[in-house]
Design an enzyme around this catalytic site. Structure first.
Site, PDB file in Angstrom:
ATOM      1  N   SER A   1      -5.735  -8.401  -2.518  1.00  0.00           N
ATOM      2  CA  SER A   1      -5.096  -7.933  -1.292  1.00  0.00           C
ATOM      3  C   SER A   1      -4.601  -9.123  -0.465  1.00  0.00           C
ATOM      4  CB  SER A   1      -6.072  -7.049  -0.517  1.00  0.00           C
ATOM      5  OG  SER A   1      -5.428  -6.351   0.508  1.00  0.00           O
TER       6      SER A   1
ATOM      7  N   ASP B   1      -1.352   3.098  -4.057  1.00  0.00           N
ATOM      8  CA  ASP B   1      -1.544   1.944  -3.170  1.00  0.00           C
ATOM      9  C   ASP B   1      -0.199   1.607  -2.536  1.00  0.00           C
ATOM     10  OD1 ASP B   1      -2.170  -0.455  -1.938  1.00  0.00           O
ATOM     11  OD2 ASP B   1      -2.565  -1.552  -3.785  1.00  0.00           O
TER      12      ASP B   1
ATOM     13  N   HIS C   1      -5.964   1.307  -3.522  1.00  0.00           N
ATOM     14  CA  HIS C   1      -6.135  -0.034  -2.992  1.00  0.00           C
ATOM     15  C   HIS C   1      -7.618  -0.360  -2.803  1.00  0.00           C
ATOM     16  CE1 HIS C   1      -4.719  -3.727  -1.179  1.00  0.00           C
ATOM     17  NE2 HIS C   1      -5.732  -3.620  -0.330  1.00  0.00           N
TER      18      HIS C   1
END
Length: 411
Positions: free
Chosen positions: A192, A351, A381
Site C-alpha cells: 500500500s 481494491d 485491499h
C-alpha cells in the site's frame, strides 16, 4: 420476563446485523468475515472522529493509538529468528535475522515498508511482525522493517526522505556485512503506502551512481502510485468496498501532502485535473497514466474517464506533490523506469488501487523491465497482512505464500 429477554436479544441481533452487513461483490473472499473486520474498523473511525470533534486529539492520533495498542509487539526472538530494534541514520527499524542451523553464509536481504496511508501502522505491529518473521524463516534472510515517520507529525517528503535515507545506509558495505547480507541479493518491498515508498526509492536509487550496491528486485503489494485520477475503473468499481474506501484514500493523500481535508470532494471529482487546469505539466502527467491505453479491456469494463471541464482554481498550486514523482512513482519518465530493478506487483480485484499497480506494471514492461503481475480475483485491499489468526483469510494466506515464493525464486 423471558419474552422481554428474547425480544431484546432479537433487537440487539438485528441492530448488530444492520451495522455489520454491507453489500459486497459476490466474488470477494469470505464476505462475512470481511464485513466483521470492516465493522470494527468503521467503529474505530467513528470513535476517533468523535474524539477530534470534542477537541481532545487529532483523529489520526486516536485511530493509530487504537490500531497499535493491541497490535504492537516487543522484539521477541525465537529459535529460528533473532529480532532486534535499531535505527539506520536515525530512522527506526526492526530487524529479523534468520538463525537457521547450517554453515555460515551470506543471506538474502529485504527492506520492507509497512502500509497504512502514510499515517497509520508500524513495522512493530503483530501482522507485520509475523509477516517478517515468516519471510526471514522461509527465505533464510534478513528482513529490515522500516518505521518511517507518519502524518500528521510530518508530511511529504519526510516519509519518503526517511525511506531513502534508511535504504542508503542499509546498502552500505558496513551494514550489509554486519548482518551477513549478500550485496547481490537485496530487495525493496512494501504494501500500500509502503509500496509507494518502495517504488519511489527504487527509482531514486536506480538513478544514483554513487551507490555501488543496488536493489536486485522490487516487490510491490497493492501499491498506491498516483493521485491524479480518483476515477480509474478500480476507483469507480470499488469505491464502497472495504477496507480502503475511495474517500479515505483521498483523505490519506491530503494528510500526506499536507493539504486541507475539505478538498476531499474536489479530488474525488478530479477537479485537480479538469480541462481548465490544462497546464503543460498536468497534460504530460495524465498522458503517462492514460488507463484507456494502459489497462486491458477486462479491467476497463464499462467505465468511462472522468474529466470535468471546470476544476478548482489553484488546487495544484496548493498540492504540488500531486505531480512529484517521489510521491507518485507512476508519473516517472520512461528513461527512469527502464533503470529500475525487475518487479513483482500484486493487485486485487476488489481494491481501489488495483489500477495503480496494473498501470505501473504495463509502463515498466513498456520500458523493458521484467515484471511479474500477481492478480487476485477474490482479493481486497490489505488482504496479504490478514493471513494470520484471528483475522485470517484464505486469500491472505495464498497471496503471502506466492509473494514469498516469488522472492525465493528471484532474490
Amino acid at each position: 420476563m423471558m419474552r422481554s429477554a428474547v425480544l431484546g436479544t432479537v433487537l440487539l441481533a438485528a441492530v448488530t446485523s444492520y451495522y455489520i452487513y454491507l453489500p459486497l461483490p459476490s466474488a470477494v473472499a469470505e464476505p462475512w468475515k470481511l464485513m466483521l473486520l470492516d465493522a470494527v474498523f468503521r467503529a474505530m473511525m467513528r470513535v476517533s472522529n468523535l474524539v477530534q470533534d470534542l477537541g481532545l486529539a487529532h483523529n489520526t492520533h486516536v485511530l493509530n493509538y487504537m490500531v497499535t495498542l493491541v497490535e504492537v509487539r516487543g522484539p521477541q526472538s525465537s529459535e529460528s529468528v533473532r529480532v532486534t530494534d535499531t535505527s539506520f541514520e536515525g530512522v527506526q527499524a526492526r530487524v529479523f535475522e534468520s538463525t537457521l542451523p547450517g554453515p555460515r553464509h551470506l543471506k538474502r536481504g529485504v527492506v520492507y515498508f509497512h502500509g497504512g496511508g502514510w499515517a497509520l501502522g508500524s513495522g512493530r505491529m503483530r501482522s507485520y511482525d509475523l509477516l517478517c518473521r515468516r519471510m526471514a524463516e522461509d527465505l533464510d534472510a534478513v528482513i529490515i522493517s522500516v518505521d518511517y515517520r507518519l502524518a500528521p507529525e510530518v508530511h511529504f517528503p519526510e516519509p519518503y526522505n526517511d525511506a531513502l535515507r534508511a535504504c542508503r545506509h542499509i546498502l552500505t558495505a558496513e551494514v550489509l556485512a554486519l548482518f551477513s547480507v549478500d550485496p547481490e541479493r537485496v530487495a525493496v518491498s512494501g504494501d500500500s503506502a509502503g509500496g509507494n515508498l518502495a517504488a519511489a526509492v527504487a527509482q531514486q536509487l536506480a538513478l544514483d551512481n554513487s551507490i555501488s550496491t543496488k536493489f536486485k528486485v522490487q516487490a510491490l503489494i497493492y501499491p498506491v502510485l498516483q493521485a491524479l485520477d480518483f476515477n480509474t475503473p478500480s476507483y469507480q468499481q470499488n469505491g464502497n468496498v472495504p477496507i480502503l474506501y475511495r474517500p479515505l484514500m483521498a483523505r490519506f493523500w491530503l494528510e500526506y501532502l499536507n493539504g486541507d481535508l475539505k478538498l476531499v470532494p474536489s479530488l474525488l471529482a478530479n477537479n485537480h485535473t479538469a480541462v481548465n487546469q490544462g497546464q503543460e505539466a498536468v497534460v504530460a502527467a495524465k498522458a503517462k497514466m492514460n488507463w484507456t491505453n494502459l489497462l486491458a479491456p477486462a479491467f476497463q469494463k464499462h467505465y468511462k474517464p472522468v474529466a470535468p471541464r471546470l476544476g478548482t482554481p489553484g488546487l495544484l498550486e496548493q498540492l504540488p506533490g500531486l505531480l512529484d514523482v517521489r510521491a507518485a512513482p507512476l508519473l516517472a519518465e520512461r528513461e527512469v523506469l527502464k533503470l529500475v530493478p525487475p518487479a513483482y506487483i500484486m493487485t486485487c480485484e476488489h481494491d481501489v488501487l488495483r489500477d495503480d499497480g496494473l498501470m505501473y506494471a504495463r509502463r515498466l514492461e513498456e520500458a523493458g523491465v521484467t515484471v511479474t503481475s500477481d492478480h487476485y480475483a477474490e482479493g481486497f485491499h490489505g488482504c496479504m497482512v490478514f493471513g494470520f489468526w484471528p483475522a485470517r483469510f484464505t486469500v491472505g494466506m495464498e497471496s503471502m505464500r506466492n509473494y514469498i515464493h516469488w522472492l525465493q525464486q528471484n532474490l
